[in-house]
Motif scaffolding. Structure first.
Motif, PDB file in Angstrom:
ATOM      1  N   PHE A   1      -7.093   8.954  -5.828  1.00  0.00           N
ATOM      2  CA  PHE A   1      -5.888   8.967  -6.649  1.00  0.00           C
ATOM      3  C   PHE A   1      -6.018   8.211  -7.960  1.00  0.00           C
ATOM      4  O   PHE A   1      -5.141   8.294  -8.817  1.00  0.00           O
ATOM      5  CB  PHE A   1      -4.702   8.405  -5.858  1.00  0.00           C
ATOM      6  N   GLY A   2      -7.073   7.417  -8.088  1.00  0.00           N
ATOM      7  CA  GLY A   2      -7.258   6.636  -9.304  1.00  0.00           C
ATOM      8  C   GLY A   2      -6.348   5.417  -9.333  1.00  0.00           C
ATOM      9  O   GLY A   2      -5.670   5.092  -8.362  1.00  0.00           O
ATOM     10  N   GLU A   3      -6.341   4.776 -10.471  1.00  0.00           N
ATOM     11  CA  GLU A   3      -5.498   3.596 -10.669  1.00  0.00           C
ATOM     12  C   GLU A   3      -4.290   4.035 -11.490  1.00  0.00           C
ATOM     13  O   GLU A   3      -4.363   4.179 -12.711  1.00  0.00           O
ATOM     14  CB  GLU A   3      -6.284   2.507 -11.390  1.00  0.00           C
ATOM     15  N   THR A   4      -3.198   4.278 -10.779  1.00  0.00           N
ATOM     16  CA  THR A   4      -1.986   4.771 -11.420  1.00  0.00           C
ATOM     17  C   THR A   4      -0.827   3.832 -11.100  1.00  0.00           C
ATOM     18  O   THR A   4      -0.963   2.902 -10.304  1.00  0.00           O
ATOM     19  CB  THR A   4      -1.626   6.182 -10.901  1.00  0.00           C
ATOM     20  N   GLU A   5       0.291   4.133 -11.693  1.00  0.00           N
ATOM     21  CA  GLU A   5       1.503   3.348 -11.438  1.00  0.00           C
ATOM     22  C   GLU A   5       1.864   3.376  -9.954  1.00  0.00           C
ATOM     23  O   GLU A   5       2.405   2.410  -9.424  1.00  0.00           O
ATOM     24  CB  GLU A   5       2.640   3.923 -12.285  1.00  0.00           C
ATOM     25  N   ILE A   6       1.545   4.457  -9.296  1.00  0.00           N
ATOM     26  CA  ILE A   6       1.868   4.610  -7.874  1.00  0.00           C
ATOM     27  C   ILE A   6       0.867   3.873  -6.989  1.00  0.00           C
ATOM     28  O   ILE A   6       1.240   3.284  -5.972  1.00  0.00           O
ATOM     29  CB  ILE A   6       1.930   6.105  -7.496  1.00  0.00           C
ATOM     30  N   THR A   7      -0.405   3.886  -7.364  1.00  0.00           N
ATOM     31  CA  THR A   7      -1.430   3.293  -6.496  1.00  0.00           C
ATOM     32  C   THR A   7      -1.631   1.796  -6.720  1.00  0.00           C
ATOM     33  O   THR A   7      -2.085   1.105  -5.802  1.00  0.00           O
ATOM     34  CB  THR A   7      -2.790   3.998  -6.695  1.00  0.00           C
ATOM     35  N   ILE A   8      -1.306   1.311  -7.888  1.00  0.00           N
ATOM     36  CA  ILE A   8      -1.571  -0.105  -8.195  1.00  0.00           C
ATOM     37  C   ILE A   8      -0.937  -1.058  -7.177  1.00  0.00           C
ATOM     38  O   ILE A   8      -1.620  -1.970  -6.697  1.00  0.00           O
ATOM     39  CB  ILE A   8      -1.164  -0.450  -9.642  1.00  0.00           C
ATOM     40  N   PRO A   9       0.319  -0.884  -6.770  1.00  0.00           N
ATOM     41  CA  PRO A   9       0.865  -1.812  -5.771  1.00  0.00           C
ATOM     42  C   PRO A   9       0.091  -1.787  -4.452  1.00  0.00           C
ATOM     43  O   PRO A   9      -0.152  -2.833  -3.851  1.00  0.00           O
ATOM     44  CB  PRO A   9       2.301  -1.330  -5.574  1.00  0.00           C
ATOM     45  N   ALA A  10      -0.314  -0.610  -4.009  1.00  0.00           N
ATOM     46  CA  ALA A  10      -1.069  -0.508  -2.754  1.00  0.00           C
ATOM     47  C   ALA A  10      -2.443  -1.150  -2.903  1.00  0.00           C
ATOM     48  O   ALA A  10      -2.915  -1.856  -1.993  1.00  0.00           O
ATOM     49  CB  ALA A  10      -1.205   0.950  -2.329  1.00  0.00           C
ATOM     50  N   LEU A  11      -3.095  -0.905  -4.032  1.00  0.00           N
ATOM     51  CA  LEU A  11      -4.411  -1.502  -4.262  1.00  0.00           C
ATOM     52  C   LEU A  11      -4.324  -3.020  -4.306  1.00  0.00           C
ATOM     53  O   LEU A  11      -5.175  -3.724  -3.734  1.00  0.00           O
ATOM     54  CB  LEU A  11      -5.019  -0.956  -5.562  1.00  0.00           C
ATOM     55  N   GLU A  12      -3.289  -3.540  -4.956  1.00  0.00           N
ATOM     56  CA  GLU A  12      -3.095  -4.990  -4.999  1.00  0.00           C
ATOM     57  C   GLU A  12      -2.799  -5.548  -3.612  1.00  0.00           C
ATOM     58  O   GLU A  12      -3.294  -6.619  -3.250  1.00  0.00           O
ATOM     59  CB  GLU A  12      -1.975  -5.344  -5.970  1.00  0.00           C
ATOM     60  N   GLN A  13      -1.994  -4.825  -2.849  1.00  0.00           N
ATOM     61  CA  GLN A  13      -1.674  -5.256  -1.490  1.00  0.00           C
ATOM     62  C   GLN A  13      -2.940  -5.314  -0.638  1.00  0.00           C
ATOM     63  O   GLN A  13      -3.137  -6.253   0.136  1.00  0.00           O
ATOM     64  CB  GLN A  13      -0.654  -4.310  -0.867  1.00  0.00           C
ATOM     65  N   LEU A  14      -3.814  -4.345  -0.796  1.00  0.00           N
ATOM     66  CA  LEU A  14      -5.068  -4.334  -0.039  1.00  0.00           C
ATOM     67  C   LEU A  14      -5.998  -5.457  -0.499  1.00  0.00           C
ATOM     68  O   LEU A  14      -6.672  -6.085   0.330  1.00  0.00           O
ATOM     69  CB  LEU A  14      -5.746  -2.973  -0.155  1.00  0.00           C
ATOM     70  N   GLN A  15      -6.043  -5.728  -1.784  1.00  0.00           N
ATOM     71  CA  GLN A  15      -6.849  -6.848  -2.280  1.00  0.00           C
ATOM     72  C   GLN A  15      -6.344  -8.166  -1.704  1.00  0.00           C
ATOM     73  O   GLN A  15      -7.133  -9.023  -1.299  1.00  0.00           O
ATOM     74  CB  GLN A  15      -6.821  -6.899  -3.805  1.00  0.00           C
ATOM     75  N   ASN A  16      -5.017  -8.316  -1.670  1.00  0.00           N
ATOM     76  CA  ASN A  16      -4.433  -9.529  -1.091  1.00  0.00           C
ATOM     77  C   ASN A  16      -4.742  -9.632   0.396  1.00  0.00           C
ATOM     78  O   ASN A  16      -5.031 -10.720   0.906  1.00  0.00           O
ATOM     79  CB  ASN A  16      -2.920  -9.555  -1.316  1.00  0.00           C
ATOM     80  N   ALA A  17      -4.674  -8.505   1.097  1.00  0.00           N
ATOM     81  CA  ALA A  17      -4.972  -8.502   2.528  1.00  0.00           C
ATOM     82  C   ALA A  17      -6.426  -8.914   2.760  1.00  0.00           C
ATOM     83  O   ALA A  17      -6.728  -9.696   3.671  1.00  0.00           O
ATOM     84  CB  ALA A  17      -4.708  -7.124   3.127  1.00  0.00           C
ATOM     85  N   ARG A  18      -7.326  -8.392   1.937  1.00  0.00           N
ATOM     86  CA  ARG A  18      -8.739  -8.751   2.079  1.00  0.00           C
ATOM     87  C   ARG A  18      -8.939 -10.247   1.842  1.00  0.00           C
ATOM     88  O   ARG A  18      -9.684 -10.911   2.569  1.00  0.00           O
ATOM     89  CB  ARG A  18      -9.590  -7.918   1.126  1.00  0.00           C
ATOM     90  N   GLN A  19      -8.251 -10.796   0.855  1.00  0.00           N
ATOM     91  CA  GLN A  19      -8.379 -12.231   0.589  1.00  0.00           C
ATOM     92  C   GLN A  19      -7.793 -13.051   1.738  1.00  0.00           C
ATOM     93  O   GLN A  19      -8.338 -14.098   2.092  1.00  0.00           O
ATOM     94  CB  GLN A  19      -7.689 -12.598  -0.728  1.00  0.00           C
ATOM     95  N   ARG A  20      -6.683 -12.570   2.324  1.00  0.00           N
ATOM     96  CA  ARG A  20      -6.084 -13.271   3.473  1.00  0.00           C
ATOM     97  C   ARG A  20      -7.026 -13.279   4.672  1.00  0.00           C
ATOM     98  O   ARG A  20      -6.905 -14.135   5.546  1.00  0.00           O
ATOM     99  CB  ARG A  20      -4.758 -12.629   3.871  1.00  0.00           C
ATOM    100  N   LEU A  21      -7.955 -12.342   4.735  1.00  0.00           N
ATOM    101  CA  LEU A  21      -8.949 -12.312   5.813  1.00  0.00           C
ATOM    102  C   LEU A  21     -10.189 -13.136   5.457  1.00  0.00           C
ATOM    103  O   LEU A  21     -10.784 -13.777   6.329  1.00  0.00           O
ATOM    104  CB  LEU A  21      -9.365 -10.871   6.110  1.00  0.00           C
ATOM    105  N   THR A  22     -10.553 -13.116   4.194  1.00  0.00           N
ATOM    106  CA  THR A  22     -11.753 -13.823   3.758  1.00  0.00           C
ATOM    107  C   THR A  22     -11.589 -15.331   3.880  1.00  0.00           C
ATOM    108  O   THR A  22     -12.515 -16.033   4.319  1.00  0.00           O
ATOM    109  CB  THR A  22     -12.093 -13.443   2.299  1.00  0.00           C
ATOM    110  N   ASP A  23     -10.432 -15.835   3.500  1.00  0.00           N
ATOM    111  CA  ASP A  23     -10.206 -17.283   3.537  1.00  0.00           C
ATOM    112  C   ASP A  23     -10.358 -17.868   4.943  1.00  0.00           C
ATOM    113  O   ASP A  23     -11.112 -18.829   5.130  1.00  0.00           O
ATOM    114  CB  ASP A  23      -8.844 -17.639   2.950  1.00  0.00           C
TER     115      ASP A  23
END
Length: 114
Positions: free
Chosen positions: A37-59
């Motif tokens: 889907f690329g980086e669009t207005e619709i996908t950016i929140p989901a991509l950010e949420q997944l990045q945050n989830a990954r960081q919550r696991l990495t820490d």
């Protein structure tokens, strides 16, 4: 190493595996959304949420590894404060796994990746 009960060691190693699997799954889901889907207005929140989830696991993964190493180095016994921190980190890591699994499911559902 100050001796930890087998039950705690088993819980830590199992949790580390779940954390690593979650890190991998969040990265894979993020990549799938981005590639499809690329980086669009619709996908950016989901991509950010997944990045945050990954960081919550990495820490907590990093904390568990570090604490386990410190326990191994402590002699003749592990300080109570360190054991309490280890137990607290185990609890936080499990909560992070549960929350991240929910985030991954939501993102997959939102973009029909199931």
């Amino acid at each position: 190493m100050a001796r930890l009960p087998d039950q705690i060691l088993t819980a830590i190693f199992s949790l580390q595996r779940h954390l690593l699997e979650g890190i991998n799954e969040t990265a894979a889901t993020e990549l799938a959304i981005f590639e499809q889907f690329g980086e669009t207005e619709i996908t950016i929140p989901a991509l950010e949420q997944l990045q945050n989830a990954r960081q919550r696991l990495t820490d907590p993964y990093s904390r568990l590894c570090t604490l386990l190493l410190r326990v191994a180095e402590s002699q003749p016994t592990t300080p109570t404060a360190m054991l309490n921190l280890l137990v607290q980190t185990i609890e936080q890591a499990q909560a992070a796994v549960d929350a991240s699994e929910a985030s991954i499911r939501e993102a997959k559902r939102d973009f029909d990746l199931l």
